[in-house]
Design a protein around this motif. Sequence first.
Motif, PDB file in Angstrom:
ATOM      1  N   LEU A 136       0.829  -1.208   0.000  1.00 10.05           N
ATOM      2  CA  LEU A 136       0.000   0.000   0.000  1.00 10.05           C
ATOM      3  C   LEU A 136       0.867   1.263   0.000  1.00 10.05           C
ATOM      4  O   LEU A 136       0.532   2.260  -0.638  1.00 10.05           O
ATOM      5  N   GLN A 137       1.990   1.191   0.692  1.00 16.57           N
ATOM      6  CA  GLN A 137       2.959   2.296   0.701  1.00 16.57           C
ATOM      7  C   GLN A 137       3.464   2.546  -0.720  1.00 16.57           C
ATOM      8  O   GLN A 137       3.531   3.695  -1.176  1.00 16.57           O
ATOM      9  N   PHE A 138       3.797   1.467  -1.419  1.00 12.58           N
ATOM     10  CA  PHE A 138       4.276   1.572  -2.795  1.00 12.58           C
ATOM     11  C   PHE A 138       3.203   2.179  -3.701  1.00 12.58           C
ATOM     12  O   PHE A 138       3.482   3.090  -4.486  1.00 12.58           O
ATOM     13  N   LEU A 139       1.975   1.680  -3.585  1.00  8.14           N
ATOM     14  CA  LEU A 139       0.884   2.194  -4.422  1.00  8.14           C
ATOM     15  C   LEU A 139       0.610   3.671  -4.136  1.00  8.14           C
ATOM     16  O   LEU A 139       0.374   4.458  -5.060  1.00  8.14           O
ATOM     17  N   ALA A 140       0.650   4.057  -2.871  1.00  5.62           N
ATOM     18  CA  ALA A 140       0.437   5.469  -2.516  1.00  5.62           C
ATOM     19  C   ALA A 140       1.562   6.336  -3.069  1.00  5.62           C
ATOM     20  O   ALA A 140       1.316   7.448  -3.553  1.00  5.62           O
ATOM     21  N   LEU A 141       2.793   5.835  -3.036  1.00  9.02           N
ATOM     22  CA  LEU A 141       3.925   6.576  -3.587  1.00  9.02           C
ATOM     23  C   LEU A 141       3.792   6.728  -5.104  1.00  9.02           C
ATOM     24  O   LEU A 141       4.063   7.794  -5.654  1.00  9.02           O
ATOM     25  N   VAL A 142       3.338   5.672  -5.767  1.00 12.84           N
ATOM     26  CA  VAL A 142       3.119   5.751  -7.214  1.00 12.84           C
ATOM     27  C   VAL A 142       2.024   6.761  -7.531  1.00 12.84           C
ATOM     28  O   VAL A 142       2.173   7.616  -8.407  1.00 12.84           O
ATOM     29  N   TRP A 143       0.899   6.684  -6.787  1.00 12.75           N
ATOM     30  CA  TRP A 143      -0.215   7.619  -7.019  1.00 12.75           C
ATOM     31  C   TRP A 143       0.237   9.058  -6.769  1.00 12.75           C
ATOM     32  O   TRP A 143      -0.112   9.967  -7.512  1.00 12.75           O
ATOM     33  N   TYR A 144       1.022   9.256  -5.725  1.00 13.93           N
ATOM     34  CA  TYR A 144       1.581  10.577  -5.442  1.00 13.93           C
ATOM     35  C   TYR A 144       2.483  11.024  -6.590  1.00 13.93           C
ATOM     36  O   TYR A 144       2.398  12.156  -7.064  1.00 13.93           O
ATOM     37  N   SER A 145       3.364  10.146  -7.048  1.00 12.40           N
ATOM     38  CA  SER A 145       4.333  10.494  -8.084  1.00 12.40           C
ATOM     39  C   SER A 145       3.658  10.864  -9.404  1.00 12.40           C
ATOM     40  O   SER A 145       4.076  11.811 -10.067  1.00 12.40           O
ATOM     41  N   ILE A 146       2.621  10.127  -9.775  1.00 16.57           N
ATOM     42  CA  ILE A 146       1.975  10.436 -11.057  1.00 16.57           C
ATOM     43  C   ILE A 146       1.166  11.720 -10.995  1.00 16.57           C
ATOM     44  O   ILE A 146       0.772  12.238 -12.039  1.00 16.57           O
ATOM     45  N   SER A 147       0.968  12.252  -9.796  1.00 19.48           N
ATOM     46  CA  SER A 147       0.242  13.528  -9.700  1.00 19.48           C
ATOM     47  C   SER A 147       1.040  14.668 -10.330  1.00 19.48           C
ATOM     48  O   SER A 147       0.487  15.720 -10.630  1.00 19.48           O
ATOM     49  N   TYR A 148       2.333  14.448 -10.551  1.00 27.61           N
ATOM     50  CA  TYR A 148       3.166  15.456 -11.190  1.00 27.61           C
ATOM     51  C   TYR A 148       3.088  15.389 -12.719  1.00 27.61           C
ATOM     52  O   TYR A 148       3.608  16.251 -13.399  1.00 27.61           O
ATOM     53  N   ILE A 149       2.457  14.346 -13.251  1.00 32.39           N
ATOM     54  CA  ILE A 149       2.308  14.199 -14.702  1.00 32.39           C
ATOM     55  C   ILE A 149       0.901  14.679 -15.059  1.00 32.39           C
ATOM     56  O   ILE A 149      -0.084  14.104 -14.574  1.00 32.39           O
ATOM     57  N   PRO A 150       0.798  15.706 -15.882  1.00 29.76           N
ATOM     58  CA  PRO A 150      -0.527  16.240 -16.220  1.00 29.76           C
ATOM     59  C   PRO A 150      -1.457  15.165 -16.807  1.00 29.76           C
ATOM     60  O   PRO A 150      -1.070  14.409 -17.694  1.00 29.76           O
ATOM     61  N   TYR A 151      -2.635  15.084 -16.268  1.00 27.02           N
ATOM     62  CA  TYR A 151      -3.715  14.185 -16.711  1.00 27.02           C
ATOM     63  C   TYR A 151      -3.422  12.704 -16.510  1.00 27.02           C
ATOM     64  O   TYR A 151      -4.190  11.859 -16.968  1.00 27.02           O
ATOM     65  N   ALA A 152      -2.335  12.347 -15.859  1.00 28.66           N
ATOM     66  CA  ALA A 152      -1.999  10.934 -15.676  1.00 28.66           C
ATOM     67  C   ALA A 152      -3.018  10.238 -14.775  1.00 28.66           C
ATOM     68  O   ALA A 152      -3.438   9.114 -15.063  1.00 28.66           O
ATOM     69  N   ARG A 153      -3.409  10.876 -13.690  1.00 28.16           N
ATOM     70  CA  ARG A 153      -4.394  10.275 -12.797  1.00 28.16           C
ATOM     71  C   ARG A 153      -5.714  10.060 -13.513  1.00 28.16           C
ATOM     72  O   ARG A 153      -6.340   9.006 -13.372  1.00 28.16           O
ATOM     73  N   THR A 154      -6.133  11.040 -14.283  1.00 28.84           N
ATOM     74  CA  THR A 154      -7.388  10.921 -15.028  1.00 28.84           C
ATOM     75  C   THR A 154      -7.302   9.773 -16.026  1.00 28.84           C
ATOM     76  O   THR A 154      -8.242   8.987 -16.155  1.00 28.84           O
ATOM     77  N   ALA A 155      -6.186   9.657 -16.722  1.00 32.21           N
ATOM     78  CA  ALA A 155      -6.010   8.583 -17.696  1.00 32.21           C
ATOM     79  C   ALA A 155      -6.052   7.217 -17.013  1.00 32.21           C
ATOM     80  O   ALA A 155      -6.686   6.279 -17.522  1.00 32.21           O
ATOM     81  N   ILE A 156      -5.420   7.087 -15.851  1.00 28.96           N
ATOM     82  CA  ILE A 156      -5.424   5.828 -15.127  1.00 28.96           C
ATOM     83  C   ILE A 156      -6.828   5.496 -14.625  1.00 28.96           C
ATOM     84  O   ILE A 156      -7.281   4.354 -14.729  1.00 28.96           O
ATOM     85  N   LYS A 157      -7.513   6.493 -14.087  1.00 28.02           N
ATOM     86  CA  LYS A 157      -8.898   6.268 -13.633  1.00 28.02           C
ATOM     87  C   LYS A 157      -9.790   5.826 -14.797  1.00 28.02           C
ATOM     88  O   LYS A 157     -10.591   4.905 -14.657  1.00 28.02           O
ATOM     89  N   ASN A 158      -9.650   6.485 -15.945  1.00 25.83           N
ATOM     90  CA  ASN A 158     -10.458   6.129 -17.112  1.00 25.83           C
ATOM     91  C   ASN A 158     -10.130   4.736 -17.620  1.00 25.83           C
ATOM     92  O   ASN A 158     -11.028   3.969 -17.982  1.00 25.83           O
ATOM     93  N   ALA A 159      -8.851   4.385 -17.641  1.00 29.84           N
ATOM     94  CA  ALA A 159      -8.446   3.045 -18.065  1.00 29.84           C
ATOM     95  C   ALA A 159      -8.984   1.988 -17.109  1.00 29.84           C
ATOM     96  O   ALA A 159      -9.476   0.940 -17.538  1.00 29.84           O
ATOM     97  N   PHE A 160      -8.912   2.270 -15.817  1.00 31.53           N
ATOM     98  CA  PHE A 160      -9.421   1.328 -14.810  1.00 31.53           C
ATOM     99  C   PHE A 160     -10.929   1.169 -14.954  1.00 31.53           C
ATOM    100  O   PHE A 160     -11.446   0.051 -14.892  1.00 31.53           O
ATOM    101  N   SER A 161     -11.632   2.271 -15.169  1.00 36.26           N
ATOM    102  CA  SER A 161     -13.094   2.229 -15.356  1.00 36.26           C
ATOM    103  C   SER A 161     -13.453   1.422 -16.597  1.00 36.26           C
ATOM    104  O   SER A 161     -14.415   0.659 -16.575  1.00 36.26           O
ATOM    105  N   ALA A 162     -12.702   1.595 -17.657  1.00 35.92           N
ATOM    106  CA  ALA A 162     -12.963   0.857 -18.895  1.00 35.92           C
ATOM    107  C   ALA A 162     -12.735  -0.634 -18.698  1.00 35.92           C
ATOM    108  O   ALA A 162     -13.487  -1.468 -19.228  1.00 35.92           O
ATOM    109  N   CYS A 163     -11.716  -1.001 -17.925  1.00 35.64           N
ATOM    110  CA  CYS A 163     -11.425  -2.405 -17.671  1.00 35.64           C
ATOM    111  C   CYS A 163     -12.488  -3.053 -16.771  1.00 35.64           C
ATOM    112  O   CYS A 163     -12.776  -4.244 -16.899  1.00 35.64           O
ATOM    113  N   MET A 164     -13.046  -2.257 -15.873  1.00 40.23           N
ATOM    114  CA  MET A 164     -14.040  -2.785 -14.930  1.00 40.23           C
ATOM    115  C   MET A 164     -15.428  -2.919 -15.540  1.00 40.23           C
ATOM    116  O   MET A 164     -16.287  -3.583 -14.970  1.00 40.23           O
ATOM    117  N   GLY A 165     -15.647  -2.305 -16.660  1.00 42.20           N
ATOM    118  CA  GLY A 165     -16.977  -2.485 -17.250  1.00 42.20           C
ATOM    119  C   GLY A 165     -17.388  -1.273 -17.933  1.00 42.20           C
ATOM    120  O   GLY A 165     -18.262  -0.934 -18.521  1.00 42.20           O
TER     121      GLY A 165
END
Length: 165
Positions: A136-165
Amino acid sequence: LTNMDKLKKVLSGNDDDNTDREGIIAEFSDRTTFSWSSRIKGFIACFVIGWIFSLLGSALIALPHGLVIFATFYTIGNVLSLASTCFLMGPINQLKKMFAPTRLIATLLMLLFMALTLMAAIWWKKSVLAVIFCLLQFLALVWYSISYIPYARTAIKNAFSACMG
C-alpha cells in the motif's frame, strides 16, 4: 528564456513573477542554493541510494529479524527517493507541493502506510500485515508520483473504469 531555463525555474519554485523576496529564510536560501548540475547529481544520488535501500531490504527479509530490516530499509528507501526531489525543487517548495490540495490525500496515505509498515514489523511483529502495508505504501507513492504528470491520474482512472466495465 530557453526551455531548460524555464524547467529550472519551475522546478526551483521560481515560476512566479514576484521577485520581491524578503526575510532571513530567503537570504539563507539564496546563500545555500546549489548549481543546477549539483541539484541533478544530488537528485540522482539520493534516488539511487533510496532504491538500493529498498532492494537491500527486500533481499534481507530472509535473515533473522528480516521483517524489521525489510520494513525499515524499504521505508527509508522510499523516504530517500521522495526526498531526492528536494534537490530539484528545494525542501520548502517540495513540502508545499506535497501538501497542496491535489496531492494531500496521496501524501497523507503514503506517510500513513510508511508508519503502519514500520509499526507492523517492529511492534506488532505481523509479517503479512507489514507486507500488505508495504504494498500500500508503494501504491500510494506511485499515485503521489503520477500527480506530477498532467492528466496521468485521469487517464489511469479512465483506463481502470474501462477495464471494470
